[in-house]
Design a protein around this motif. Structure first.
Motif, PDB file in Angstrom:
ATOM      1  N   LEU A  17       0.834  -1.201   0.000  1.00 16.88           N
ATOM      2  CA  LEU A  17       0.000   0.000   0.000  1.00 16.88           C
ATOM      3  C   LEU A  17       0.872   1.255   0.000  1.00 16.88           C
ATOM      4  O   LEU A  17       0.669   2.168  -0.804  1.00 16.88           O
ATOM      5  N   GLY A  18       1.852   1.288   0.878  1.00 16.92           N
ATOM      6  CA  GLY A  18       2.759   2.437   0.936  1.00 16.92           C
ATOM      7  C   GLY A  18       3.576   2.593  -0.339  1.00 16.92           C
ATOM      8  O   GLY A  18       3.753   3.710  -0.848  1.00 16.92           O
ATOM      9  N   LEU A  19       4.061   1.498  -0.873  1.00 13.99           N
ATOM     10  CA  LEU A  19       4.846   1.542  -2.094  1.00 13.99           C
ATOM     11  C   LEU A  19       3.992   2.021  -3.270  1.00 13.99           C
ATOM     12  O   LEU A  19       4.433   2.852  -4.072  1.00 13.99           O
ATOM     13  N   GLY A  20       2.773   1.527  -3.351  1.00  9.61           N
ATOM     14  CA  GLY A  20       1.878   1.951  -4.435  1.00  9.61           C
ATOM     15  C   GLY A  20       1.540   3.424  -4.353  1.00  9.61           C
ATOM     16  O   GLY A  20       1.543   4.133  -5.369  1.00  9.61           O
ATOM     17  N   LEU A  21       1.256   3.903  -3.156  1.00 10.42           N
ATOM     18  CA  LEU A  21       0.952   5.330  -2.992  1.00 10.42           C
ATOM     19  C   LEU A  21       2.169   6.188  -3.316  1.00 10.42           C
ATOM     20  O   LEU A  21       2.047   7.248  -3.930  1.00 10.42           O
ATOM     21  N   ALA A  22       3.344   5.717  -2.907  1.00 10.43           N
ATOM     22  CA  ALA A  22       4.564   6.477  -3.215  1.00 10.43           C
ATOM     23  C   ALA A  22       4.816   6.511  -4.720  1.00 10.43           C
ATOM     24  O   ALA A  22       5.183   7.558  -5.264  1.00 10.43           O
ATOM     25  N   PHE A  23       4.612   5.398  -5.392  1.00  7.03           N
ATOM     26  CA  PHE A  23       4.795   5.370  -6.846  1.00  7.03           C
ATOM     27  C   PHE A  23       3.802   6.281  -7.542  1.00  7.03           C
ATOM     28  O   PHE A  23       4.163   7.022  -8.460  1.00  7.03           O
ATOM     29  N   GLY A  24       2.557   6.221  -7.126  1.00  2.04           N
ATOM     30  CA  GLY A  24       1.519   6.955  -7.824  1.00  2.04           C
ATOM     31  C   GLY A  24       1.452   8.435  -7.525  1.00  2.04           C
ATOM     32  O   GLY A  24       1.024   9.213  -8.372  1.00  2.04           O
ATOM     33  N   PHE A  25       1.879   8.834  -6.317  1.00  2.56           N
ATOM     34  CA  PHE A  25       1.595  10.211  -5.920  1.00  2.56           C
ATOM     35  C   PHE A  25       2.802  11.002  -5.425  1.00  2.56           C
ATOM     36  O   PHE A  25       2.642  12.132  -5.000  1.00  2.56           O
ATOM     37  N   SER A  26       3.996  10.438  -5.451  1.00  2.13           N
ATOM     38  CA  SER A  26       5.165  11.163  -4.977  1.00  2.13           C
ATOM     39  C   SER A  26       6.172  11.314  -6.103  1.00  2.13           C
ATOM     40  O   SER A  26       6.831  10.348  -6.500  1.00  2.13           O
ATOM     41  N   ALA A  27       6.291  12.519  -6.610  1.00  2.55           N
ATOM     42  CA  ALA A  27       7.229  12.781  -7.706  1.00  2.55           C
ATOM     43  C   ALA A  27       8.670  12.585  -7.242  1.00  2.55           C
ATOM     44  O   ALA A  27       9.516  12.110  -7.995  1.00  2.55           O
ATOM     45  N   LEU A 159       2.648   5.368 -14.671  1.00  4.65           N
ATOM     46  CA  LEU A 159       3.179   5.388 -13.309  1.00  4.65           C
ATOM     47  C   LEU A 159       2.055   5.436 -12.284  1.00  4.65           C
ATOM     48  O   LEU A 159       2.064   4.693 -11.303  1.00  4.65           O
ATOM     49  N   LYS A 160       1.087   6.285 -12.522  1.00  5.58           N
ATOM     50  CA  LYS A 160      -0.050   6.385 -11.603  1.00  5.58           C
ATOM     51  C   LYS A 160      -0.880   5.104 -11.593  1.00  5.58           C
ATOM     52  O   LYS A 160      -1.313   4.645 -10.541  1.00  5.58           O
ATOM     53  N   LEU A 161      -1.096   4.511 -12.754  1.00  9.81           N
ATOM     54  CA  LEU A 161      -1.844   3.257 -12.837  1.00  9.81           C
ATOM     55  C   LEU A 161      -1.100   2.139 -12.109  1.00  9.81           C
ATOM     56  O   LEU A 161      -1.705   1.371 -11.358  1.00  9.81           O
ATOM     57  N   PHE A 162       0.207   2.043 -12.318  1.00  4.99           N
ATOM     58  CA  PHE A 162       1.011   1.039 -11.628  1.00  4.99           C
ATOM     59  C   PHE A 162       0.923   1.237 -10.119  1.00  4.99           C
ATOM     60  O   PHE A 162       0.705   0.288  -9.363  1.00  4.99           O
TER      61      PHE A 162
END
Length: 180
Positions: A17-27, A159-162
Motif C-alpha cells: 500500500l505504501g509503495l503503491g501510494l509512493a509510486f503513484g503520488f510522490s514525484a 506510473l499512476k496506474l502502476f
C-alpha cells in the motif's frame, strides 16, 4: 525469527500500500526510483543489508544444515559480497534488492505455511512466488529493471496506474489479514 500469518500478511499489505501510494503520488520518490538501478548508495545499502542478513543466516546453521562448515561458508559469502563491488558493480543495487526480497520471501512463506491453514493465504503466497521468480530473473538480467522503469516513466498515466494497482492490492492484502 518466525512471523505469524496475520503479521506477515498485514506487513506485506501495508508495505505494498505504501509503495503503491509512493509510486503513484510522490514525484520525489518516482525520481529516486528512476535512478535506483545504477545508484552506488542504493548498492551499498541493499548489498550491505543482504550481505549482513545472509551472514547472520549462515551463522545460525545447525549441524544438519552444513553447520560443521559454516566458517567456510561465511568466508565464501563474505568474499562473494566484497568481490561483487569490484568485479560486478553494474546494477548491484538491483541484485541486492533481489537478494533482500528472497530473504523476506523466506519469512513470508514460513508464516504462510505454518500451523494455521486457510485458503486466504493464497492472496499472500501467490505474489510472493511470482516475486521469487522475478527476483531470480532480475538477478540474472538486472538491466531489465532499467528497461521497465524507462517504459513506466514514458507516460505519466502508466506510473499512476502502476501505483494504483499496487496500492489496491496492498489494501486488499491488509484486509485479508483481518479475515484469518
Amino acid at each position: 525469527m518466525q512471523l505469524s500469518l496475520f503479521s506477515a500478511t498485514l506487513f506485506s499489505g501495508l508495505a505494498l500500500l505504501g509503495l503503491g501510494l509512493a509510486f503513484g503520488f510522490s514525484a520525489r520518490f518516482a525520481a529516486t526510483i528512476k535512478g535506483f538501478p545504477r545508484s552506488k548508495v542504493a548498492a551499498y545499502v541493499t548489498m550491505g543489508l543482504a550481505g549482513a542478513w545472509t551472514l547472520y543466516r549462515v551463522s545460525q546453521l545447525g549441524e544438519a544444515d552444513y553447520g560443521d562448515y559454516k566458517q567456510y561458508i561465511l568466508i565464501g559469502f563474505l568474499i562473494l559480497g566484497v568481490g561483487a563491488f569490484k568485479y560486478a558493480p553494474d546494477f548491484l543495487s538491483v541484485r541486492g534488492a533481489c537478494i533482500l526480497f528472497l530473504l523476506v520471501a523466506d519469512l513470508l512463506l514460513g508464516a504462510a505455511f505454518g500451523l494455521y491453514e486457510t485458503p486466504l493465504r493464497l492472496f499472500l503466497v501467490t505474489p510472493v512466488y511470482l516475486g521469487i521468480a522475478l527476483s531470480l530473473y532480475l538477478a540474472y538480467a538486472p538491466y531489465r529493471v532499467r528497461d521497465f522503469l524507462s517504459w513506466l516513466f514514458v507516460a505519466g498515466g502508466r506510473l499512476k496506474l502502476f501505483g494504483l494497482v499496487v496500492a489496491l492490492y496492498g489494501g486488499l492484502l491488509s484486509g485479508v489479514a483481518f479475515a484469518y
